[in-house]
Design an enzyme around this catalytic site. Structure first.
Site, PDB file in Angstrom:
ATOM      1  N   ILE A 300     -21.695  52.024  -8.364  1.00  0.00           N
ATOM      2  CA  ILE A 300     -21.179  51.925  -6.999  1.00  0.00           C
ATOM      3  C   ILE A 300     -22.327  51.727  -6.020  1.00  0.00           C
ATOM      4  O   ILE A 300     -22.261  50.886  -5.113  1.00  0.00           O
ATOM      5  CB  ILE A 300     -20.376  53.192  -6.633  1.00  0.00           C
ATOM      6  CG1 ILE A 300     -19.155  53.327  -7.540  1.00  0.00           C
ATOM      7  CG2 ILE A 300     -19.951  53.157  -5.170  1.00  0.00           C
ATOM      8  CD1 ILE A 300     -18.449  54.664  -7.401  1.00  0.00           C
ATOM      9  N   GLN A 303     -23.543  48.171  -6.160  1.00  0.00           N
ATOM     10  CA  GLN A 303     -22.597  47.256  -5.518  1.00  0.00           C
ATOM     11  C   GLN A 303     -22.671  47.386  -3.999  1.00  0.00           C
ATOM     12  O   GLN A 303     -22.582  46.393  -3.276  1.00  0.00           O
ATOM     13  CB  GLN A 303     -21.180  47.550  -6.005  1.00  0.00           C
ATOM     14  CG  GLN A 303     -20.076  46.845  -5.227  1.00  0.00           C
ATOM     15  CD  GLN A 303     -20.136  45.332  -5.337  1.00  0.00           C
ATOM     16  OE1 GLN A 303     -20.710  44.790  -6.271  1.00  0.00           O
ATOM     17  NE2 GLN A 303     -19.547  44.639  -4.368  1.00  0.00           N
ATOM     18  N   GLU A 304     -22.863  48.606  -3.517  1.00  0.00           N
ATOM     19  CA  GLU A 304     -22.883  48.841  -2.077  1.00  0.00           C
ATOM     20  C   GLU A 304     -24.181  48.385  -1.417  1.00  0.00           C
ATOM     21  O   GLU A 304     -24.165  47.772  -0.353  1.00  0.00           O
ATOM     22  CB  GLU A 304     -22.667  50.336  -1.793  1.00  0.00           C
ATOM     23  CG  GLU A 304     -21.286  50.855  -2.151  1.00  0.00           C
ATOM     24  CD  GLU A 304     -20.218  50.404  -1.164  1.00  0.00           C
ATOM     25  OE1 GLU A 304     -20.561  49.738  -0.167  1.00  0.00           O
ATOM     26  OE2 GLU A 304     -19.035  50.721  -1.393  1.00  0.00           O
ATOM     27  N   SER A 305     -25.311  48.678  -2.037  1.00  0.00           N
ATOM     28  CA  SER A 305     -26.589  48.488  -1.323  1.00  0.00           C
ATOM     29  C   SER A 305     -27.721  47.935  -2.166  1.00  0.00           C
ATOM     30  O   SER A 305     -28.833  47.784  -1.655  1.00  0.00           O
ATOM     31  CB  SER A 305     -27.043  49.844  -0.768  1.00  0.00           C
ATOM     32  OG  SER A 305     -27.379  50.728  -1.840  1.00  0.00           O
ATOM     33  N   TYR A 430     -14.639  43.961  -5.753  1.00  0.00           N
ATOM     34  CA  TYR A 430     -15.469  45.165  -5.719  1.00  0.00           C
ATOM     35  C   TYR A 430     -15.345  45.950  -7.027  1.00  0.00           C
ATOM     36  O   TYR A 430     -16.349  46.306  -7.657  1.00  0.00           O
ATOM     37  CB  TYR A 430     -15.024  46.026  -4.541  1.00  0.00           C
ATOM     38  CG  TYR A 430     -15.784  47.320  -4.352  1.00  0.00           C
ATOM     39  CD1 TYR A 430     -16.921  47.363  -3.553  1.00  0.00           C
ATOM     40  CD2 TYR A 430     -15.354  48.500  -4.943  1.00  0.00           C
ATOM     41  CE1 TYR A 430     -17.607  48.557  -3.359  1.00  0.00           C
ATOM     42  CE2 TYR A 430     -16.026  49.694  -4.760  1.00  0.00           C
ATOM     43  CZ  TYR A 430     -17.161  49.718  -3.959  1.00  0.00           C
ATOM     44  OH  TYR A 430     -17.844  50.896  -3.772  1.00  0.00           O
TER      45      TYR A 430
END
Length: 481
Positions: A300, A303-305, A430
């Site tokens: 996660i 994927q986010e940053s 996502y």
């Protein structure tokens, strides 16, 4: 041997009271055990963090449960042991991703097919893509001994006499694909399911040719006159197709593997070595505190940053886990760019979303739905589940909800739900990306553990300053798209 002795004793007890020999299905139910031979493979069976997993395991476990018997799994050391094990009747059946080939049908009996794959000839990018089998005649080709790939090559060899290959007895498809990636061999043959998974670990691999298309996959049983167990298996497989459970199993393991980004995968592998060591313990601590696999949280975070604590999006979300200001206030987080706070906050937020979901939703669908809510919001996720209900689908299944989420961008549908319009395709992408990163992380960390190649000293060395290359990456990645 113990299995055979136990079976004989059970049958002797039956024969003492019965006139006729019980059927194979009756024997399984009487003994209370379904003995299955399989292989260690991401497309069949392996031991995960919480125990046995794999598409074949999930499917055959459901079959054993439907018979109300215990499942006994026996993985073989070499693929070419599977069919002989069934011929010798040392197992009731084989669930190992077997192609139902004509040659095998002379030795064993197959269930109805439950999946299809293509057989690819694989090569390494940069070595020249072969356009025909004539181009590979002088190359080093290796395949699994006993696999249907050999039957395919033997058929092709009739028209291409120069075609030759080396059968490797103690190698799995993943091993052969790694050999191609490392330039130890030139080509191998892999089923599309194996290739779609493994290429994420070796992004240099490419498909040269399709050698076989729509190859049927089925379970194998001893070829005797008793077809009672085969018929029971066919009834079960038909039921899984009808109720959607087969589709959910296939989606769990393959649904996110058909999309591949060469550049993105290379970047991920580079960041795994350079960035993740700084935050791995933080992910592990947050995972222990919230009941997650740390690799899920790390996936996660990537994927986010891309594991950048200073990341900021155009909408104002910030930090490794890209928390909104409202979410940070809700969680009591004062500094969103502090890595520990962000990772801990993201884990707590995901846990709350997962707990908030209806109790009727079971994992892994529960995790995928929570991830979608993490991205698009809980309200929009519930709207998508409502659309699934309106369509007559299963609102507890990720595969159905994933189809419904993009409909939130269509007035025909978002006008009928509570929270209205949403860019519903984004949470679907996502979740697919997170699942892909999770698969890669599992493979990388499990390989490291097997090779015992990452001790405390190496971990510390991996966390040192990454130099000018990393600094340039940080400078150019000022925002998250």
């Amino acid at each position: 041997m113990i299995f055979k002795i136990f079976t004989y004793l059970a049958l002797a007890a039956l024969l003492a009271t019965c006139q006729e020999m019980p059927s194979k299905l009756e024997q399984v139910k009487t003994v209370g055990e379904l003995r299955v031979v399989t292989r260690n493979s991401p497309t069949a069976y392996y031991i995960g963090v919480n125990g046995p997993v794999g598409p074949e395991y999930d499917l055959v476990k459901g079959f054993a449960d439907s018979l109300d018997v215990e499942l006994t799994i026996t993985p073989v050391e070499s693929f070419d042991q599977i069919i002989p094990t069934i011929v010798a009747r040392d197992a009731h059946m084989a669930a190992a991703g077997l192609s139902a080939t004509e040659a095998r049908k002379e030795l064993v009996r197959f269930s109805d097919p439950y999946h299809q794959v293509s057989q690819h000839l694989i090569y390494r990018l940069g070595t020249g893509k072969p356009r025909s089998l004539d181009d590979v005649a002088d190359g080093r080709i290796a395949v699994m001994a006993g696999s249907s790939h050999i039957e395919t090559l033997e058929t092709l060899q009739k028209e291409n006499p120069a075609l030759d290959w080396n059968p490797q007895r103690n190698a799995e498809v993943a091993d052969l694909l790694m050999q191609v990636a490392n330039d130890e061999i030139d080509y191998t043959v892999a089923d599309s399911t194996d290739f779609n998974i493994i290429r994420n670990y070796h992004p240099e691999l490419r498909v040269a040719l399709d050698l076989e298309v729509a190859d049927p996959i089925a379970w194998a049983f001893p070829a005797d006159g008793d077809d009672s167990l085969v018929k029971a298996a066919n009834r079960y497989l038909k039921r899984t197709k009808r109720d959607g459970s087969l589709a959910r199993i296939l989606d769990r393991y393959y649904g996110h593997t058909d999309k591949f980004d060469y550049v993105g995968t290379r970047s991920f592998l580079r960041h795994y070595e350079r960035r993740l060591p700084r935050y791995r313990e933080m992910f592990a601590r947050a995972a222990d505190e919230n009941g997650f696999d740390w690799r899920l949280l790390a996936a996660i975070g990537y994927q986010e940053s891309h594991w950048r604590p200073g990341a900021v999006s155009p909408t104002g979300v910030r930090g490794i886990m890209m928390l909104t200001e409202a979410t940070a206030d809700y969680l009591g987080i004062e500094d969103r760019v502090d890595p520990q706070s962000s990772i801990s906050g993201g884990a707590r937020f995901l846990r709350r979303l997962k707990r908030r979901l209806p109790e009727t939703i079971r994992d892994p669908d529960r995790t995928w739905l929570a991830l979608a809510a993490y991205n698009v919001g809980y309200g929009h996720l519930m709207d998508a589940r409502r659309i699934v209900e309106l369509q007559g689908g299963n609102p507890n299944a990720w595969i159905d909800v994933a189809d419904a989420l993009p409909l939130l961008a269509q007035r025909k549908w978002y006008s009928r739900v509570i929270y209205g319009y949403a860019r519903g395709w984004e949470p679907v992408l996502y979740v697919e990306n997170v699942r892909t990163y999770l698969d890669i992380l599992r493979w990388l960390t499990e390989r490291q553990e097997r090779e015992d190649s990452l001790d405390g000293t190496q971990l510390a060395e991996a966390s040192i300053d990454e130099g000018d290359t990393e600094k340039r990456e940080e400078a150019t990645e000022a925002t998250v798209e």
